[in-house]
Scaffold this motif. Structure first.
Motif, PDB file in Angstrom:
ATOM      1  N   GLN A 172       2.875   8.436 -17.405  1.00  0.00           N
ATOM      2  CA  GLN A 172       4.286   8.779 -17.585  1.00  0.00           C
ATOM      3  C   GLN A 172       4.696   9.767 -16.503  1.00  0.00           C
ATOM      4  O   GLN A 172       3.882  10.578 -16.039  1.00  0.00           O
ATOM      5  CB  GLN A 172       4.523   9.414 -18.948  1.00  0.00           C
ATOM      6  CG  GLN A 172       4.350   8.481 -20.108  1.00  0.00           C
ATOM      7  CD  GLN A 172       4.720   9.162 -21.425  1.00  0.00           C
ATOM      8  OE1 GLN A 172       4.924  10.367 -21.492  1.00  0.00           O
ATOM      9  NE2 GLN A 172       4.803   8.376 -22.471  1.00  0.00           N
TER      10      GLN A 172
ATOM     11  N   THR B 197       6.490  12.376 -16.870  1.00  0.00           N
ATOM     12  CA  THR B 197       6.308  13.748 -17.365  1.00  0.00           C
ATOM     13  C   THR B 197       4.892  14.237 -17.133  1.00  0.00           C
ATOM     14  O   THR B 197       4.676  15.391 -16.746  1.00  0.00           O
ATOM     15  CB  THR B 197       6.658  13.849 -18.863  1.00  0.00           C
ATOM     16  OG1 THR B 197       5.923  12.846 -19.580  1.00  0.00           O
ATOM     17  CG2 THR B 197       8.139  13.688 -19.101  1.00  0.00           C
TER      18      THR B 197
ATOM     19  N   ILE C  21       4.375  18.258 -17.339  1.00  0.00           N
ATOM     20  CA  ILE C  21       5.121  18.724 -18.515  1.00  0.00           C
ATOM     21  C   ILE C  21       4.879  17.774 -19.683  1.00  0.00           C
ATOM     22  O   ILE C  21       4.479  16.629 -19.485  1.00  0.00           O
ATOM     23  CB  ILE C  21       6.641  18.856 -18.237  1.00  0.00           C
ATOM     24  CG1 ILE C  21       7.235  17.525 -17.781  1.00  0.00           C
ATOM     25  CG2 ILE C  21       6.908  19.961 -17.233  1.00  0.00           C
ATOM     26  CD1 ILE C  21       8.737  17.550 -17.586  1.00  0.00           C
TER      27      ILE C  21
ATOM     28  N   SER D  17       5.736  15.274 -22.740  1.00  0.00           N
ATOM     29  CA  SER D  17       6.755  14.249 -22.970  1.00  0.00           C
ATOM     30  C   SER D  17       7.590  14.586 -24.203  1.00  0.00           C
ATOM     31  O   SER D  17       8.584  13.934 -24.481  1.00  0.00           O
ATOM     32  CB  SER D  17       6.098  12.873 -23.135  1.00  0.00           C
ATOM     33  OG  SER D  17       5.220  12.896 -24.238  1.00  0.00           O
TER      34      SER D  17
ATOM     35  N   SER E  84      10.185  16.907 -25.791  1.00  0.00           N
ATOM     36  CA  SER E  84      11.178  17.886 -25.342  1.00  0.00           C
ATOM     37  C   SER E  84      11.110  19.192 -26.146  1.00  0.00           C
ATOM     38  O   SER E  84      11.378  20.264 -25.607  1.00  0.00           O
ATOM     39  CB  SER E  84      12.586  17.304 -25.401  1.00  0.00           C
ATOM     40  OG  SER E  84      12.960  17.022 -26.732  1.00  0.00           O
TER      41      SER E  84
ATOM     42  N   VAL F  23       8.657  21.411 -24.375  1.00  0.00           N
ATOM     43  CA  VAL F  23       9.199  21.884 -23.097  1.00  0.00           C
ATOM     44  C   VAL F  23      10.249  22.960 -23.347  1.00  0.00           C
ATOM     45  O   VAL F  23      10.246  24.008 -22.684  1.00  0.00           O
ATOM     46  CB  VAL F  23       9.784  20.708 -22.280  1.00  0.00           C
ATOM     47  CG1 VAL F  23      10.472  21.209 -21.013  1.00  0.00           C
ATOM     48  CG2 VAL F  23       8.696  19.696 -21.942  1.00  0.00           C
TER      49      VAL F  23
END
Length: 148
Positions: free
Chosen positions: A44, A46, A51, A53, A55, A58
């Motif tokens: 992916q 991300t 980071i 995946s 949200s 994050v």
């Protein structure tokens, strides 16, 4: 599961804060995008950027970056620093956030700490209220004494 890279979160936070992509962030984005292309669909984007995946994860890490930066405007040892940040967050939550949550631009007279607290709240990640919650966020950055 992707392990979030601290540098990646700082790039995202800085992009959000300044609304600009500086040279370091641009290099990070290009490197991550190149890795993603070379992975030929096996990874992916991300993950290639370092980071999560998710949200929610994050947003929480970005919130932490902003709270840690805000704490740099305060003084005290680890627990006192956490207490001072808690006071500032409560002040901001009660006096500024109800009015600022829907504004498009912060007033030009906004203090640096209020700007950082605004960014922390704007992540939509839950903001701690307990002293231990703030201490936990600041703990690693305090190095046992204070932020530098």
């Amino acid at each position: 599961m992707t392990v979030m890279n601290k540098t990646s979160i700082k790039h995202l936070s800085r992009i959000r804060e300044t609304l600009r992509i500086d040279d370091d962030a641009q290099a990070w984005l290009i490197e991550g995008f190149s890795r993603w292309l070379q992975a030929n669909g096996q990874l992916q984007l991300t993950a290639c950027l370092g980071i999560s995946s998710k949200s929610k994860n994050v947003r929480a890490k970005m919130r932490d970056v902003y709270l840690i930066q805000a704490a740099k405007y305060l003084s005290g040892g680890p627990w006192e620093l956490a207490r001072n940040l808690q006071k500032e967050v409560r002040r901001f939550r009660n006096s500024r956030w109800p009015h600022w949550r829907r504004i498009e631009a912060l007033p030009s007279t906004t203090t640096p700490i209020d700007r950082l607290l605004y960014l922390a709240f704007a992540t939509s990640a839950s903001i701690p209220d307990s002293l231990s919650g703030f201490y936990k966020i600041l703990g690693n950055e305090c190095g046992g004494t204070r932020l530098t």
